[in-house]
Design a protein around this motif. Structure first.
Motif, PDB file in Angstrom:
ATOM      1  N   PHE A 141      35.668  46.242  45.498  1.00  0.00           N
ATOM      2  CA  PHE A 141      36.793  46.452  44.571  1.00  0.00           C
ATOM      3  C   PHE A 141      38.097  46.005  45.236  1.00  0.00           C
ATOM      4  O   PHE A 141      38.948  45.364  44.612  1.00  0.00           O
ATOM      5  N   ALA A 142      38.249  46.363  46.512  1.00  0.00           N
ATOM      6  CA  ALA A 142      39.473  46.024  47.232  1.00  0.00           C
ATOM      7  C   ALA A 142      39.629  44.511  47.353  1.00  0.00           C
ATOM      8  O   ALA A 142      40.699  43.962  47.079  1.00  0.00           O
ATOM      9  N   GLN A 143      38.543  43.840  47.746  1.00  0.00           N
ATOM     10  CA  GLN A 143      38.603  42.390  47.861  1.00  0.00           C
ATOM     11  C   GLN A 143      38.936  41.766  46.511  1.00  0.00           C
ATOM     12  O   GLN A 143      39.715  40.821  46.420  1.00  0.00           O
TER      13      GLN A 143
ATOM     14  N   SER B  63      40.621  43.057  44.091  1.00  0.00           N
ATOM     15  CA  SER B  63      42.015  43.254  43.691  1.00  0.00           C
ATOM     16  C   SER B  63      42.941  42.373  44.541  1.00  0.00           C
ATOM     17  O   SER B  63      43.974  41.909  44.068  1.00  0.00           O
ATOM     18  N   TRP B  64      42.542  42.126  45.768  1.00  0.00           N
ATOM     19  CA  TRP B  64      43.322  41.248  46.632  1.00  0.00           C
ATOM     20  C   TRP B  64      43.275  39.791  46.141  1.00  0.00           C
ATOM     21  O   TRP B  64      44.305  39.134  45.974  1.00  0.00           O
TER      22      TRP B  64
ATOM     23  N   ALA C 115      45.312  39.439  42.926  1.00  0.00           N
ATOM     24  CA  ALA C 115      46.753  39.325  43.123  1.00  0.00           C
ATOM     25  C   ALA C 115      47.116  37.908  43.564  1.00  0.00           C
ATOM     26  O   ALA C 115      48.153  37.371  43.179  1.00  0.00           O
ATOM     27  N   ASN C 116      46.222  37.298  44.359  1.00  0.00           N
ATOM     28  CA  ASN C 116      46.511  35.970  44.889  1.00  0.00           C
ATOM     29  C   ASN C 116      46.215  34.828  43.924  1.00  0.00           C
ATOM     30  O   ASN C 116      46.396  33.663  44.271  1.00  0.00           O
TER      31      ASN C 116
ATOM     32  N   ASP D  17      48.053  34.634  41.575  1.00  0.00           N
ATOM     33  CA  ASP D  17      49.458  34.379  41.218  1.00  0.00           C
ATOM     34  C   ASP D  17      49.653  34.198  39.724  1.00  0.00           C
ATOM     35  O   ASP D  17      50.348  33.272  39.291  1.00  0.00           O
ATOM     36  N   HIS D  18      49.022  35.045  38.939  1.00  0.00           N
ATOM     37  CA  HIS D  18      49.147  34.916  37.491  1.00  0.00           C
ATOM     38  C   HIS D  18      49.126  36.333  36.902  1.00  0.00           C
ATOM     39  O   HIS D  18      48.070  36.923  36.725  1.00  0.00           O
ATOM     40  N   LEU D  19      50.320  36.845  36.594  1.00  0.00           N
ATOM     41  CA  LEU D  19      50.432  38.251  36.201  1.00  0.00           C
ATOM     42  C   LEU D  19      49.557  38.636  35.018  1.00  0.00           C
ATOM     43  O   LEU D  19      48.958  39.702  35.003  1.00  0.00           O
TER      44      LEU D  19
ATOM     45  N   VAL E 243      46.087  39.089  36.226  1.00  0.00           N
ATOM     46  CA  VAL E 243      46.010  40.315  37.025  1.00  0.00           C
ATOM     47  C   VAL E 243      45.894  41.524  36.099  1.00  0.00           C
ATOM     48  O   VAL E 243      45.052  42.405  36.296  1.00  0.00           O
ATOM     49  N   LYS E 244      46.718  41.545  35.065  1.00  0.00           N
ATOM     50  CA  LYS E 244      46.684  42.682  34.139  1.00  0.00           C
ATOM     51  C   LYS E 244      45.349  42.771  33.404  1.00  0.00           C
ATOM     52  O   LYS E 244      44.785  43.852  33.236  1.00  0.00           O
TER      53      LYS E 244
ATOM     54  N   SER F 117      42.750  44.050  35.885  1.00  0.00           N
ATOM     55  CA  SER F 117      43.023  45.429  36.298  1.00  0.00           C
ATOM     56  C   SER F 117      42.599  46.382  35.194  1.00  0.00           C
ATOM     57  O   SER F 117      42.063  47.462  35.449  1.00  0.00           O
ATOM     58  N   LYS F 118      42.829  45.962  33.952  1.00  0.00           N
ATOM     59  CA  LYS F 118      42.405  46.769  32.813  1.00  0.00           C
ATOM     60  C   LYS F 118      40.886  46.955  32.850  1.00  0.00           C
ATOM     61  O   LYS F 118      40.371  48.050  32.561  1.00  0.00           O
TER      62      LYS F 118
END
Lengths: 327, 327
Positions: free
Chosen positions: B124-126, B128-129, B132-133, B135-137, B140-141, B144-145
């Motif tokens: 999960f951590a990888q 999410s990392w 984030a990279n 670079d597209h909000l 990401v959203k 994340s949802k």
């Protein structure tokens, strides 16, 4: 560096109201939607001393921005920080099969591994969702890195259990991953939200890093010097689990016989007691104290540039408090 | 809707090379850094049929963009999708104390809960990392949802176990959270990376949503109609654990006596067998099949607008394949 010892409550004063709102929000967030997680949330977000991380974020926010310009994003960042921290504690306790934390039964102890894994995942998930909605890519990256570091720290701790070849450098790295990364990343993120310069943002990162390492070293010392009662969990439990911390690593240099006890994982009667005695009869504790002090000093240096303000004074006071816990 | 049944390998053909690279990358990512997680990673990322989710992402990518314009971000998105999916499986198996998945021992079974919680957190951590990279909000959203939805789905499943008041709507919502959300969010994200219009992006979301719900309903039917051998886990295990799926919910309308058996959690000898028989002697299975079919149909409608191409044909073929698994 030698401010009079103040109570944590006094140090939190500049962000007292913020912290109040934060605790309510967090309890509502988890509790309102899922009653079964409510009891867990209640004791998670209320346990004494638990608000150090959001307090740091809020103090950095107020030390880098005028009060009226503090945004809802700063406050949200503080909440995210606490969610990530709490999620990691809940999963840590599953991983370590811990029964007590701060004198309270752990989530896995009260509700079983099932709910504990769920509750942790839920908190990580919520954190990553709120993070994305801060609409700030740099902050998303900073905090995502923290989540990765947590996992890395846990894995390293798991892989190096009872490994007496662990170096002090390994230990400091692991401490960064497990503790300091969150403080470093979130302090920097707070500054970034305030619009500080890149150099200042790096300094805030360094402040959080050194604060966090000092904090962890002190925690590790307390595991040897405090009573089970004060700790709220069995004293000496790090060593018992093979988690080799600063005092042991220093003691190993003086007492090579410690190595054998560790390597056989304290399997013979009296091994653990003997090991604890060797640590106490060494310079391990005092050298660890010096290590913590040097990181506290670096933390101070990293925020010298901040303009004088009540929040800055609190940051200095909290940094002093890290060492005060030892006395 | 009545393409000749093709093998999944053939359907994956347009993205075969991409999938190869993806599996290598994922194994390297987890395995290379932490040898102890290597065995886990190996069987996690190689199990048969596991690449449906990244295949969907890659096919949508190639169906919305010319081959030479496919970016490393599209490929990274496919990897992230598989990481999130795998992380959720690993934690699901801890939560359900499952011993087998696809005929292989689960991570918790082979390595214990400790490593399983760690491995899931690490993935999960990888994810999410890397997310984030990108670079597209917006992306990401979206993802994340998905992570939030997973946790929500697990919690709902946990809270509604053995609850015979569960409605079909509750069931569909839970299925969305647990399965369809990832397919919906990642199909839309692939389109967003390709620069499709907002309306088209929504259609891709709907495609993934209906595909995912049909997929889950079929999985739930197979739990009743397949042998333990075919399933790679004990047949009827959903019902046994109180996870009430479409066939049971339909059967409850015909056989009210089923309710009593469920409410006493199959505590008396022969309860589970009787319940299984009642489901089989009902329209539960065939009504569930119709439910899956209607979602397959909606999935087709949602991608009608895509220009003809080999990847589009594969998306249609895979959607058909969802139902083929029943025969």
């Amino acid at each position: 560096m030698s401010l009079p010892t103040t109570s944590v409550t006094e140090l939190f004063a500049p962000v007292k109201d913020d912290l109040h709102t934060l605790t309510d929000n967090l309890k509502q967030l988890v509790g309102a939607r899922h009653p079964i997680l409510y009891a867990a949330a209640e004791h998670l977000f209320e346990a004494k001393g638990k608000s150090m991380r959001p307090a740091l974020v809020l103090l950095v926010s107020r030390a880098t921005m005028s009060d009226r310009d503090i945004t809802s994003r700063h406050r949200r960042l503080a909440e995210i920080t606490e969610m990530i921290h709490t999620a990691s504690l809940v999963h840590d306790d599953v991983i370590d099969s811990a029964d007590l934390r701060r004198g309270m039964p752990t989530v896995n102890n009260s509700f079983g591994n099932r709910i504990a894994v769920l509750a942790g995942d839920f908190l990580f998930a919520q954190a990553s969702w709120y993070l994305a909605n801060l609409d700030h890519l740099e902050v998303v990256k900073l905090l995502s890195k923290v989540i990765t570091d947590f996992a890395e720290g846990e894995i390293r701790q798991s892989l190096t259990a009872f490994d007496s070849d662990l170096t002090l450098e390994d230990y400091l790295e692991k401490s960064f991953y497990k503790t300091a990364s969150l403080m470093a990343g979130s302090a920097k993120a707070a500054g970034v939200l305030s619009g500080v310069s890149q150099v200042q943002a790096e300094q805030l990162f360094n402040f959080g890093k050194h604060f966090g390492i000092a904090f962890q070293v002190v925690d590790d010392i307390l595991d040897f010097t405090s009573s089970t009662e004060t700790l709220g969990k069995p004293a000496g439990s790090d060593l018992k689990q093979g988690n080799l911390t600063a005092p042991v690593l220093f003691a190993l240099e003086e007492h090579p016989q410690l190595r054998g006890l560790i390597e056989r994982e304290f399997s013979e009667v009296g091994d653990l007691e003997k090991a604890l005695e060797l640590v106490h009869n060494s310079e391990g504790i005092s050298r660890s104290r010096d290590l913590a002090k040097s990181h506290v000093k670096s933390a101070f240096t990293a925020i010298e540039w901040l303009p004088s303000s009540a929040p800055k004074q609190s940051l200095i006071g909290l940094t002093n408090y890290v060492l005060d816990r030892l006395y």
